[in-house]
Write an enzyme that holds these catalytic residues in place. Sequence first.
Site, PDB file in Angstrom:
ATOM      1  N   ASN A  17      -8.069  40.755 -39.122  1.00 28.99           N
ATOM      2  CA  ASN A  17      -7.514  41.900 -38.510  1.00 28.99           C
ATOM      3  C   ASN A  17      -7.114  43.034 -39.343  1.00 28.99           C
ATOM      4  OD1 ASN A  17      -6.365  43.831 -36.535  1.00 28.99           O
ATOM      5  ND2 ASN A  17      -4.625  42.477 -36.201  1.00 28.99           N
ATOM      6  N   LYS A  19      -6.527  46.182 -38.699  1.00 28.12           N
ATOM      7  CA  LYS A  19      -5.487  47.139 -37.824  1.00 28.12           C
ATOM      8  C   LYS A  19      -5.996  48.602 -38.181  1.00 28.12           C
ATOM      9  CE  LYS A  19      -2.071  43.765 -38.384  1.00 28.12           C
ATOM     10  NZ  LYS A  19      -0.595  43.315 -38.475  1.00 28.12           N
ATOM     11  N   HIS A 103      -2.536  41.933 -28.937  1.00 25.57           N
ATOM     12  CA  HIS A 103      -1.829  41.932 -30.212  1.00 25.57           C
ATOM     13  C   HIS A 103      -0.310  42.651 -30.143  1.00 25.57           C
ATOM     14  CE1 HIS A 103      -0.667  42.824 -34.204  1.00 25.57           C
ATOM     15  NE2 HIS A 103      -1.728  41.778 -34.517  1.00 25.57           N
ATOM     16  N   GLU A 105       1.474  44.272 -31.831  1.00 27.28           N
ATOM     17  CA  GLU A 105       1.536  46.016 -32.200  1.00 27.28           C
ATOM     18  C   GLU A 105       1.084  46.607 -30.832  1.00 27.28           C
ATOM     19  OE1 GLU A 105      -0.604  45.778 -35.718  1.00 27.28           O
ATOM     20  OE2 GLU A 105       1.014  44.682 -36.467  1.00 27.28           O
ATOM     21  N   GLU A 175       1.202  34.359 -32.679  1.00 31.57           N
ATOM     22  CA  GLU A 175       1.431  35.146 -33.707  1.00 31.57           C
ATOM     23  C   GLU A 175       3.189  35.548 -33.587  1.00 31.57           C
ATOM     24  OE1 GLU A 175      -1.854  37.340 -35.929  1.00 31.57           O
ATOM     25  OE2 GLU A 175      -1.288  38.475 -34.177  1.00 31.57           O
ATOM     26  N   GLY A 181       3.426  40.777 -40.907  1.00 31.58           N
ATOM     27  CA  GLY A 181       3.659  41.642 -41.929  1.00 31.58           C
ATOM     28  C   GLY A 181       4.748  41.556 -42.597  1.00 31.58           C
ATOM     29  N   SER A 220       1.691  36.801 -41.740  1.00 31.86           N
ATOM     30  CA  SER A 220       1.655  36.575 -42.993  1.00 31.86           C
ATOM     31  C   SER A 220       0.913  35.298 -43.705  1.00 31.86           C
ATOM     32  CB  SER A 220       3.110  36.390 -43.637  1.00 31.86           C
ATOM     33  OG  SER A 220       4.237  37.482 -43.051  1.00 31.86           O
TER      34      SER A 220
HETATM   35  P1  PGA Z   1      -0.223  39.829 -41.181  1.00 29.75           P
HETATM   36  O1  PGA Z   1      -0.761  40.091 -39.644  1.00 29.75           O
HETATM   37  O2  PGA Z   1      -1.312  38.761 -41.823  1.00 29.75           O
HETATM   38  O3  PGA Z   1      -0.295  41.079 -42.002  1.00 29.75           O
HETATM   39  O4  PGA Z   1       1.055  39.367 -41.131  1.00 29.75           O
HETATM   40  C1  PGA Z   1      -1.405  39.320 -38.640  1.00 29.75           C
HETATM   41  C2  PGA Z   1      -1.430  39.990 -37.428  1.00 29.75           C
HETATM   42  O5  PGA Z   1      -0.958  40.999 -37.216  1.00 29.75           O
HETATM   43  O6  PGA Z   1      -2.647  39.697 -36.904  1.00 29.75           O
END
Ligand code: PGA
Length: 264
Positions: A17, A19, A103, A105, A175, A181, A220
């Site tokens: 992903n 983003k 997601h 976010e 998640e 992140g 992560s």
């Molecule tokens: P990350 O994000 O691997 O940077 O923690 C995962 C995601 O948001 O799908």
Amino acid sequence: MSLPDRQPPRRRIAIGNWKMNKTVSEAVSFVREVSGALSGDHGIEIWVAPPFTALAAVAAALEGTRVGVAAQNLFWEERGAYTGEVSPSQLAEAGARAVLIGHSERRSLFGETDEGVARKLRAALDHELMPVVCIGETLDQRTAGDMEAVISSQIAKGLEGGTPVPAGRLVMAYEPVWAIGTGRVATAGQIAEVHRLIRDRVSAILGAEASGTPILYGGSVTPDNIVELAGIDELDGVLVGGASLKSDSFARIVRGLAGAAEIK
Ligand code: PGA
């Protein structure tokens, strides 16, 4: 909790992903690198989720490879006065074959709700896009002992839109918001517990044939922790953000998931 048996064969899936990262030219050179690095048969379904602007170019660059293209979001309407939104058929024609839905976010920054997730799920299914429905609790919710209630509610509201979900079409992604992140990966025990809960809830809503629904973990994930994650029996794959942006790192994650290479 009694669990339905899982249906073989088991799918293993890695999704990058991106983003809001990479221009069109950056995206195309990245996928050329990564598809070269992953040309062997790892038995893993590999997907990249570029921003909308790069979907068509990435799909063209990946034609004939084993790497699929996913969108990061969609809107449920087919066309009309929805400034800034992108429809399922626009995504499909641009080359997307899968789409991330809900997601965290999108939920926390753009106000997406479980009801919206249900509508997006229906739209994705109607347009032959593989839906990857993302769910997860915040740290406050986990600390308050509400993880199970939050996850169960997200699944119940997100999946119960009146649409039967054909077996084999749905992918779920767990998640935990506190792991995205942050460099703080969930423990094997936490992941196994939540994935069992998700499998139980999804099967309760969609029926026993949904017991084989792949459940990915995201938050992560890196080349350094993929081997341990890949060893979790309940985990069918990973949704990777930051560590999917470099081709070497994403390729190592795919190989680690496959158990096909030593991670150095
Ligand atoms: P990350 O994000 O691997 O940077 O923690 C995962 C995601 O948001 O799908």
